[in-house]
Motif scaffolding. Structure first.
Motif, PDB file in Angstrom:
ATOM      1  N   ASP A 294       0.851  -1.191   0.000  1.00  0.00           N
ATOM      2  CA  ASP A 294       0.000   0.000   0.000  1.00  0.00           C
ATOM      3  C   ASP A 294       0.891   1.247   0.000  1.00  0.00           C
ATOM      4  O   ASP A 294       1.038   1.949   1.017  1.00  0.00           O
ATOM      5  CB  ASP A 294      -0.917  -0.009   1.220  1.00  0.00           C
ATOM      6  CG  ASP A 294      -2.039   1.008   1.095  1.00  0.00           C
ATOM      7  OD1 ASP A 294      -2.018   1.797   0.126  1.00  0.00           O
ATOM      8  OD2 ASP A 294      -2.938   1.014   1.959  1.00  0.00           O
ATOM      9  N   ARG A 295       1.462   1.532  -1.148  1.00  0.00           N
ATOM     10  CA  ARG A 295       2.445   2.598  -1.231  1.00  0.00           C
ATOM     11  C   ARG A 295       1.869   3.991  -0.963  1.00  0.00           C
ATOM     12  O   ARG A 295       2.455   4.759  -0.180  1.00  0.00           O
ATOM     13  CB  ARG A 295       3.136   2.546  -2.598  1.00  0.00           C
ATOM     14  CG  ARG A 295       3.973   1.281  -2.784  1.00  0.00           C
ATOM     15  CD  ARG A 295       4.499   1.161  -4.209  1.00  0.00           C
ATOM     16  NE  ARG A 295       3.424   0.862  -5.155  1.00  0.00           N
ATOM     17  CZ  ARG A 295       3.554   0.922  -6.474  1.00  0.00           C
ATOM     18  NH1 ARG A 295       4.714   1.276  -6.999  1.00  0.00           N
ATOM     19  NH2 ARG A 295       2.541   0.621  -7.259  1.00  0.00           N
ATOM     20  N   PRO A 296       0.735   4.378  -1.567  1.00  0.00           N
ATOM     21  CA  PRO A 296       0.211   5.726  -1.295  1.00  0.00           C
ATOM     22  C   PRO A 296      -0.094   5.954   0.185  1.00  0.00           C
ATOM     23  O   PRO A 296       0.219   7.021   0.727  1.00  0.00           O
ATOM     24  CB  PRO A 296      -1.060   5.785  -2.153  1.00  0.00           C
ATOM     25  CG  PRO A 296      -0.821   4.796  -3.242  1.00  0.00           C
ATOM     26  CD  PRO A 296      -0.047   3.689  -2.614  1.00  0.00           C
ATOM     27  N   ARG A 297      -0.666   4.969   0.834  1.00  0.00           N
ATOM     28  CA  ARG A 297      -1.001   5.140   2.247  1.00  0.00           C
ATOM     29  C   ARG A 297       0.258   5.234   3.109  1.00  0.00           C
ATOM     30  O   ARG A 297       0.317   6.036   4.059  1.00  0.00           O
ATOM     31  CB  ARG A 297      -1.874   3.970   2.715  1.00  0.00           C
ATOM     32  CG  ARG A 297      -2.321   4.079   4.157  1.00  0.00           C
ATOM     33  CD  ARG A 297      -3.200   2.904   4.532  1.00  0.00           C
ATOM     34  NE  ARG A 297      -3.576   2.960   5.936  1.00  0.00           N
ATOM     35  CZ  ARG A 297      -4.263   2.022   6.570  1.00  0.00           C
ATOM     36  NH1 ARG A 297      -4.666   0.940   5.899  1.00  0.00           N
ATOM     37  NH2 ARG A 297      -4.567   2.149   7.847  1.00  0.00           N
ATOM     38  N   VAL A 299       3.140   6.410   2.217  1.00  0.00           N
ATOM     39  CA  VAL A 299       3.745   7.722   1.998  1.00  0.00           C
ATOM     40  C   VAL A 299       3.048   8.772   2.857  1.00  0.00           C
ATOM     41  O   VAL A 299       3.694   9.610   3.512  1.00  0.00           O
ATOM     42  CB  VAL A 299       3.682   8.107   0.513  1.00  0.00           C
ATOM     43  CG1 VAL A 299       4.055   9.576   0.319  1.00  0.00           C
ATOM     44  CG2 VAL A 299       4.617   7.229  -0.299  1.00  0.00           C
ATOM     45  N   VAL A 300       1.727   8.731   2.894  1.00  0.00           N
ATOM     46  CA  VAL A 300       0.973   9.752   3.613  1.00  0.00           C
ATOM     47  C   VAL A 300       1.067   9.566   5.124  1.00  0.00           C
ATOM     48  O   VAL A 300       1.354  10.503   5.872  1.00  0.00           O
ATOM     49  CB  VAL A 300      -0.501   9.736   3.160  1.00  0.00           C
ATOM     50  CG1 VAL A 300      -1.346  10.651   4.039  1.00  0.00           C
ATOM     51  CG2 VAL A 300      -0.608  10.152   1.709  1.00  0.00           C
ATOM     52  N   ARG A 313       6.008  11.067  -2.542  1.00  0.00           N
ATOM     53  CA  ARG A 313       4.943  10.511  -3.371  1.00  0.00           C
ATOM     54  C   ARG A 313       5.286   9.098  -3.794  1.00  0.00           C
ATOM     55  O   ARG A 313       6.455   8.713  -3.870  1.00  0.00           O
ATOM     56  CB  ARG A 313       4.724  11.379  -4.615  1.00  0.00           C
ATOM     57  CG  ARG A 313       5.958  11.523  -5.490  1.00  0.00           C
ATOM     58  CD  ARG A 313       5.708  12.417  -6.694  1.00  0.00           C
ATOM     59  NE  ARG A 313       4.763  11.842  -7.623  1.00  0.00           N
ATOM     60  CZ  ARG A 313       4.391  12.414  -8.760  1.00  0.00           C
ATOM     61  NH1 ARG A 313       4.894  13.593  -9.094  1.00  0.00           N
ATOM     62  NH2 ARG A 313       3.525  11.834  -9.557  1.00  0.00           N
ATOM     63  N   ALA A 314       4.243   8.302  -4.032  1.00  0.00           N
ATOM     64  CA  ALA A 314       4.434   6.974  -4.607  1.00  0.00           C
ATOM     65  C   ALA A 314       4.812   7.129  -6.072  1.00  0.00           C
ATOM     66  O   ALA A 314       4.380   8.072  -6.751  1.00  0.00           O
ATOM     67  CB  ALA A 314       3.156   6.155  -4.463  1.00  0.00           C
ATOM     68  N   SER A 316       5.531   5.448 -10.088  1.00  0.00           N
ATOM     69  CA  SER A 316       5.157   4.428 -11.061  1.00  0.00           C
ATOM     70  C   SER A 316       6.364   3.873 -11.803  1.00  0.00           C
ATOM     71  O   SER A 316       6.255   2.893 -12.543  1.00  0.00           O
ATOM     72  CB  SER A 316       4.146   4.997 -12.063  1.00  0.00           C
ATOM     73  OG  SER A 316       4.680   6.134 -12.736  1.00  0.00           O
ATOM     74  N   GLN A 338       0.148   6.661 -13.583  1.00  0.00           N
ATOM     75  CA  GLN A 338      -0.109   6.547 -12.152  1.00  0.00           C
ATOM     76  C   GLN A 338       0.430   5.230 -11.599  1.00  0.00           C
ATOM     77  O   GLN A 338       0.445   4.209 -12.296  1.00  0.00           O
ATOM     78  CB  GLN A 338      -1.616   6.634 -11.879  1.00  0.00           C
ATOM     79  CG  GLN A 338      -2.238   7.955 -12.290  1.00  0.00           C
ATOM     80  CD  GLN A 338      -1.609   9.133 -11.576  1.00  0.00           C
ATOM     81  OE1 GLN A 338      -1.418   9.101 -10.360  1.00  0.00           O
ATOM     82  NE2 GLN A 338      -1.285  10.180 -12.328  1.00  0.00           N
ATOM     83  N   PRO A 341      -2.354   0.627  -8.093  1.00  0.00           N
ATOM     84  CA  PRO A 341      -3.030   0.821  -6.805  1.00  0.00           C
ATOM     85  C   PRO A 341      -2.815  -0.368  -5.871  1.00  0.00           C
ATOM     86  O   PRO A 341      -2.301  -1.418  -6.270  1.00  0.00           O
ATOM     87  CB  PRO A 341      -4.503   0.936  -7.212  1.00  0.00           C
ATOM     88  CG  PRO A 341      -4.601   0.134  -8.472  1.00  0.00           C
ATOM     89  CD  PRO A 341      -3.292   0.324  -9.188  1.00  0.00           C
ATOM     90  N   TRP A 495       8.641   4.748  -3.653  1.00  0.00           N
ATOM     91  CA  TRP A 495       8.282   6.152  -3.412  1.00  0.00           C
ATOM     92  C   TRP A 495       9.497   7.038  -3.538  1.00  0.00           C
ATOM     93  O   TRP A 495      10.630   6.586  -3.602  1.00  0.00           O
ATOM     94  CB  TRP A 495       7.659   6.315  -2.021  1.00  0.00           C
ATOM     95  CG  TRP A 495       8.318   5.443  -0.993  1.00  0.00           C
ATOM     96  CD1 TRP A 495       9.551   5.609  -0.414  1.00  0.00           C
ATOM     97  CD2 TRP A 495       7.785   4.231  -0.459  1.00  0.00           C
ATOM     98  NE1 TRP A 495       9.814   4.590   0.437  1.00  0.00           N
ATOM     99  CE2 TRP A 495       8.746   3.723   0.457  1.00  0.00           C
ATOM    100  CE3 TRP A 495       6.591   3.522  -0.635  1.00  0.00           C
ATOM    101  CZ2 TRP A 495       8.554   2.546   1.165  1.00  0.00           C
ATOM    102  CZ3 TRP A 495       6.398   2.348   0.071  1.00  0.00           C
ATOM    103  CH2 TRP A 495       7.368   1.880   0.967  1.00  0.00           C
TER     104      TRP A 495
END
Length: 534
Positions: A294-297, A299-300, A313-314, A316, A338, A341, A495
């Motif tokens: 879960d790369r975006p999560r 990172v945040v 940021r994640a 691609s 992108q 996911p 990321w």
């Protein structure tokens, strides 16, 4: 204790004792005199690090720790100092570089300092010829394609002729000065000496000076935790921390007499694959790794990149995306692609498909029997060894990666790196410094690159990039490389981070936003005080 240690010549013990004294009583009498004596007898700067390294290898894409120490142990003839509107900007303290308007000639005019240290036009010309010769260890395919010939003009000038006008020809002159056969020991080169009593310490001393003479030694101390590192700089045990984890930036900025600053270039975090493991040769399994993290999560929630302009940021593809919109460093990144996911169910299906395909291949190689029907029996899943650096960010993120992949049936065994290369791994977490993608893409993704594999499609795209003569073509061809890397996944992109460092106000001479920590180490000076210490 500090006075006794100075008398016996044990300057490291003396420095530690004096620092402990002022930590107890900042106004203690005599401490400043002791520090003045130490600076006169054995000047040194203490640096806290999260990843140890002894040297750097310029032939492959550099990881963070090797890029840091490379400025000390392996100085380059030409070095990247900043980023401009058209890629990196380079400096050479040994010569003046000038290209003709057509971009087909590069004149290198050597100064007196270069001659003094054996950096001669003849030595540089021979190094360029080795870089263009496929039979030499220093051979570079991208350089050989654009290089035409080299000529000596007078006693202090080299003229390099190109087949065509490359977009960044000066970047090819990033070769170690140590490769010049005529070069003597020069003043900017440090040698690394690991401490035999404490494996966490490595001392970097200039090769041409003795202890107590010339520029201060650099003593790097590896800290096992970010809390311990922060406490060390707060006490004054170290003068600078090479990295401050994102979750510690605010706390570090509130420390007394400590300044937190930002590096100019972002770093790219990836998982490298060991292609000796058959399952990692399956593209569907590499896609399963992407879908299973879960790369975006992460990172945040972990790295703290809540603001779009923060630079966290994640990714691609394993290329720098830039810190802000239209940042020059992001010229190679295809922004409309992108990242895959987070789809754990799809990751399970893809991983099972890869293992089933391998089991069928193994069954097809066995002798067939007419009495028993063929059955595909999946072997027991063995854990993948994930090798990671010892710094706080890498350790934390790999622990989270393990937790997520374990949950979907891809068991992970964590293993920490040492200063010596360890071949026993399946996945390797790496923080890469890809600051000139037009050159660094080949070092990572090309034949013999750090990625470990290069498809024919990628090899063709890299050859086309080597023939680029203007920045518009360079960007479009780099975007093509981005797309191929996204589709084939030779490297698992994770990321991008923007790194911070912290230093005590007693340390002066640091560049406000350097490319790497030791970019201007020759200007560093420490002025010890006692009254302002916490």
């Amino acid at each position: 204790a500090a006075r006794q240690a100075i008398a016996s010549g044990d300057y490291a013990v003396a420095r530690q004792a004096a620092q402990r004294a002022i930590a107890i009583l900042p106004d203690v009498q005599g401490a400043q005199e002791i520090f003045d004596a130490l600076e006169r007898l054995a000047p040194q700067i203490a640096v806290g690090v999260g990843q140890q390294a002894l040297s750097a290898q310029s032939s492959s894409a550099r990881v963070w720790s090797k890029e840091r120490v490379g400025r000390l142990t392996d100085p380059q003839f030409v070095e990247l100092v900043r980023i401009g509107s058209e890629g990196g900007e380079y400096a050479c303290r040994w010569a003046e570089l000038e290209s003709d308007p057509a971009g087909l000639r590069l004149e290198v005019r050597f100064n007196d300092q270069a001659q003094q240290f054996g950096i001669t036009p003849e030595a540089v010309a021979l190094q360029l010829l080795r870089m263009a010769n496929p039979d030499e260890e220093d051979y570079r395919a991208d350089f050989a394609q654009v290089f035409s010939r080299v000529e000596l003009v007078g006693s202090q000038q080299v003229v390099i002729h190109w087949h065509y006008a490359h977009v960044k020809p000066v970047s090819f002159l990033q070769f170690p000065l140590a490769h010049l056969e005529s070069a003597t020991i020069f003043q900017d080169r440090y040698t690394a000496s690991p401490d035999t009593d404490d494996p966490r310490l490595v001392k970097f001393q200039m090769a041409s000076v003795k202890e107590g003479e010339g520029s201060p030694a650099i003593v790097e101390q590896n800290f096992p935790s970010d809390e311990e590192a922060l406490a060390a700089i707060s006490r004054g045990d170290v003068d600078v921390l090479d990295q401050v984890p994102p979750w510690q930036i605010e706390q570090a900025a509130q420390l007394r007499d400590v300044t937190v600053s930002t590096y100019r270039m972002p770093t790219v975090h990836v998982l490298l694959c060991n292609y000796k493991n058959p399952v990692l040769n399956r593209r569907e399994f590499r896609r399963a790794l992407c879908y299973g993290i879960d790369r975006p999560r992460m990172v945040v929630e972990v790295l703290g990149g809540r603001e779009a302009s923060s630079g966290f940021r994640a990714l691609s593809a394993p290329l720098p995306a830039g810190i802000a919109i239209n940042d020059a460093i992001g010229y190679a990144y295809k922004q409309d692609v992108q990242p895959l996911p987070y789809e754990p169910r799809l990751a399970v299906v893809l991983a099972m498909s890869a293992r089933t395909a391998l089991a069928k291949q193994a069954l097809s190689r066995e002798p067939k029997s007419s009495e028993q029907p063929e059955e595909v029996v999946l072997p027991e899943v063995e854990p993948l060894v994930l090798l990671h650096p010892t710094d706080a960010v890498s350790r934390t993120m790999c622990q989270l990666i393990k937790r997520q992949l374990d949950t979907i049936g891809i068991p992970i065994e964590l293993k920490e790196e040492t200063v010596h290369d360890d071949p026993d791994w399946d996945l390797r977490y790496a923080e890469l410094c890809l600051w000139e993608p037009v050159v660094d893409c080949r070092k990572l993704l090309g034949p013999g690159g750090l990625a470990g594999r290069c498809s024919p499609t990628m090899a063709l795209a890299l050859r086309e990039l080597d023939r680029t003569i203007n920045w518009n073509d360079a960007r479009s061809r780099l975007h093509r490389i981005h797309q191929i890397a996204f589709d084939d996944l030779p490297v698992i992109p994770l990321w991008q981070t923007v790194n911070h460092f912290a230093y005590r106000e007693s340390l002066s001479g640091l560049t406000k936003s350097p490319v790497s920590l030791y970019q201007d180490v020759a200007q560093w000076q420490v002025t010890y005080g006692t009254a302002s210490n916490p």
